[in-house]
Every structure is written in C-alpha cells, then in structure tokens.
Design an enzyme around this catalytic site. Structure first.
Site, PDB file in Angstrom:
ATOM      1  N   HIS A 189       0.859  -1.178   0.000  1.00 38.53           N
ATOM      2  CA  HIS A 189       0.000   0.000   0.000  1.00 38.53           C
ATOM      3  C   HIS A 189       0.896   1.228   0.000  1.00 38.53           C
ATOM      4  O   HIS A 189       2.116   1.124   0.163  1.00 38.53           O
ATOM      5  CB  HIS A 189      -0.907   0.022   1.237  1.00 38.53           C
ATOM      6  CG  HIS A 189      -0.146   0.000   2.525  1.00 38.53           C
ATOM      7  ND1 HIS A 189       0.418  -1.154   3.028  1.00 38.53           N
ATOM      8  CD2 HIS A 189       0.163   0.983   3.413  1.00 38.53           C
ATOM      9  CE1 HIS A 189       1.045  -0.875   4.163  1.00 38.53           C
ATOM     10  NE2 HIS A 189       0.904   0.410   4.413  1.00 38.53           N
ATOM     11  N   ALA A 190       0.322   2.378  -0.190  1.00 34.95           N
ATOM     12  CA  ALA A 190       1.053   3.645  -0.132  1.00 34.95           C
ATOM     13  C   ALA A 190       0.125   4.703   0.450  1.00 34.95           C
ATOM     14  O   ALA A 190      -1.045   4.440   0.731  1.00 34.95           O
ATOM     15  CB  ALA A 190       1.538   4.050  -1.520  1.00 34.95           C
TER      16      ALA A 190
END
Length: 272
Positions: A68-69
C-alpha cells in the site's frame, strides 16, 4: 464501516500468477487496482517505492504481503486487489518469506477500510477459511469465501489466557510509567499499522482492557513526536530501525495476525 467483500471486487482477484521478484508481485496487484479503476499507475509505483524505502515491512505474516502507499491523487476510490502467486517470492522478510498471497490496498482515507482489515486479519488466522481460499480455483470462489467471512470467528488456538488486572506499574526493562496509550507504526500510517492496531485491540478487548488502553495507528514521522505520550510502540523490524531511539520501548512484532505474539509482547512490556 466497509466490508472486505465490498472493497475487493471479483475482477480484482487473480489466481496463480507468476512473478519473478517482489517488485513484479506488487505490480501484478497494482495492475488489478488500475484495471478496476481504483488507482492509477502512479500508485503502483508508490507501493513499490515504499518497500524500497522502508524494507519489507509489508510482509505481515507467513506467506502474506500487504502492499500500500499513502493516499494521493492517484487513488480514485478505496479498493483492494488479491493476487495468489503460482510460485512463492522472496520479499526479504526474515520471519515471513516466501510470499504466496499479495493483497494490495489503495485508500482515500484512514477510516473507510478499517472493518475490511479486521475481516482480512480474521481470514488469515482462521484455518478453515484459509484452506478454502488456498483451494479456490476461480476468483468467484475466493469472493464467495470473503462474503462468508462474517459467519466465522478467528482461530481461538492462537489466544492465550487473559490477565485480570490492568497495568499500573511496569518492569524496569519495559514501560517506565503507564500512559494507557500504545502506538502501532508503519511507513504510511495507513495499512500495516492499522492491521497491527486491529490485532492488538482484539487482545486488549479479550483481556478486558479495551476501555483502559487506547491504540493509535500512525506513521514513522508522526510517531517520533507522539512517542512521549505513549507507553510503547509496536511495529516491524524495518520500521523499528528507521525510528531509532524515541524515548519509549519499541517492540518488534513479526506476525501482525498473531494474537499470541502480541499477547506475549504486552506481558513483557507491562511485566504481567
């Protein structure tokens, strides 16, 4: 709160794909986020860059990675992608490699997907559900298991007996004094820290301490300023090294889905 099956569309599930490297594995999951209109290509690049910058902290449990970011303009809506690899891939995690399941998250904020993450943690610790997922031959079968998750509870064999009294004084090697607050920390404060927060809160609730100790998920930068108000920090080995000395104990958790490991970490920190 949004359920896992709502955030993970059937066409965002792919089974038995081939990846040569961990970057390839993340790009496969990112490609599904892109093809389903959840995120743009820039978000896939950000997920890869996050691991390059912070190490394999996204490998949360044996065989499981959660790329994820940070929320950005590259995220169109909150959603997830599910990739089962045909051949396991090394991410560089000493405790949890090799990875066979990659579940990517793109989120517009830190709240709408919290229930989905509770459900995901349940899936990974329930032997029956995990076996059904591993045996699934089509995305439709995987999605059916996800929809049925609410009828199951997490595996109780991973739980230890709960103490009866809340913490007040801790050992000299652990918490100096109790502030009744714990931080869970990851690189972005959005995905893995929330995952760890969910498991930790399950342990506290089982102990009867849920209303006595608050838990906050945050990122590495914010954690340095918030540490003074916390009893301790729970995080991965990679993030612990990035944090350095913050004035409170930093406890490394290897399996973010293991209530047993977190139970032991709390007992050691609070001298129970």
């Amino acid at each position: 709160m949004t359920e896992l099956s709502e955030l993970l569309a059937e066409d965002a599930i792919a089974l038995d794909l081939t990846a040569e490297t961990w970057e390839d594995a993340i790009r496969l999951a990112g490609g599904l986020l892109e093809s389903t209109g959840v995120a743009e290509a820039a978000y896939t690049r950000a997920m890869v860059d996050s691991v390059r910058d912070n190490g394999p902290y996204i490998v949360l449990a044996p065989g499981f990675a959660f790329p994820h970011a940070r929320p950005s303009s590259a995220v169109r809506r909150t959603g997830m992608a599910w990739v089962r690899l045909a051949t396991p891939v090394e991410f560089g995690s000493r405790a949890n490699d090799p990875v066979t399941l990659v579940v990517a998250l793109a989120a517009t904020d830190s709240s709408t997907h919290q229930q989905a993450m509770v459900s995901l943690a349940t899936l990974l610790t329930d032997d029956e559900l995990r076996a059904r997922l591993d045996a699934a031959t089509t995305p439709a079968e995987v999605h059916a298991v996800l929809r049925s998750e609410n009828d199951h509870e997490a595996d109780k064999s991973d739980q230890a007996e709960a103490p009866h009294d809340p913490p007040r004084e801790a050992s000299s090697s652990g918490v100096a004094r109790t502030r009744d607050h714990i931080l869970t920390v990851c690189g972005n404060g959005l995905g893995t820290s929330l995952f760890l927060k969910n498991t930790l809160e399950q342990v506290l609730d089982r102990w009867g301490w849920g209303g006595l100790i608050s838990v906050e998920a945050t990122d590495t930068v914010s954690a340095r300023g918030k540490a003074k108000d916390a009893d301790l920090i729970l995080t991965s080995g990679e993030i612990a090294r990035a944090l350095g000395e913050v004035g409170v104990p930093v406890v490394v958790i290897e399996n973010f889905t293991s209530q047993k490991e977190i139970d032991a970490a709390l007992r050691g920190s609070y001298d129970i």
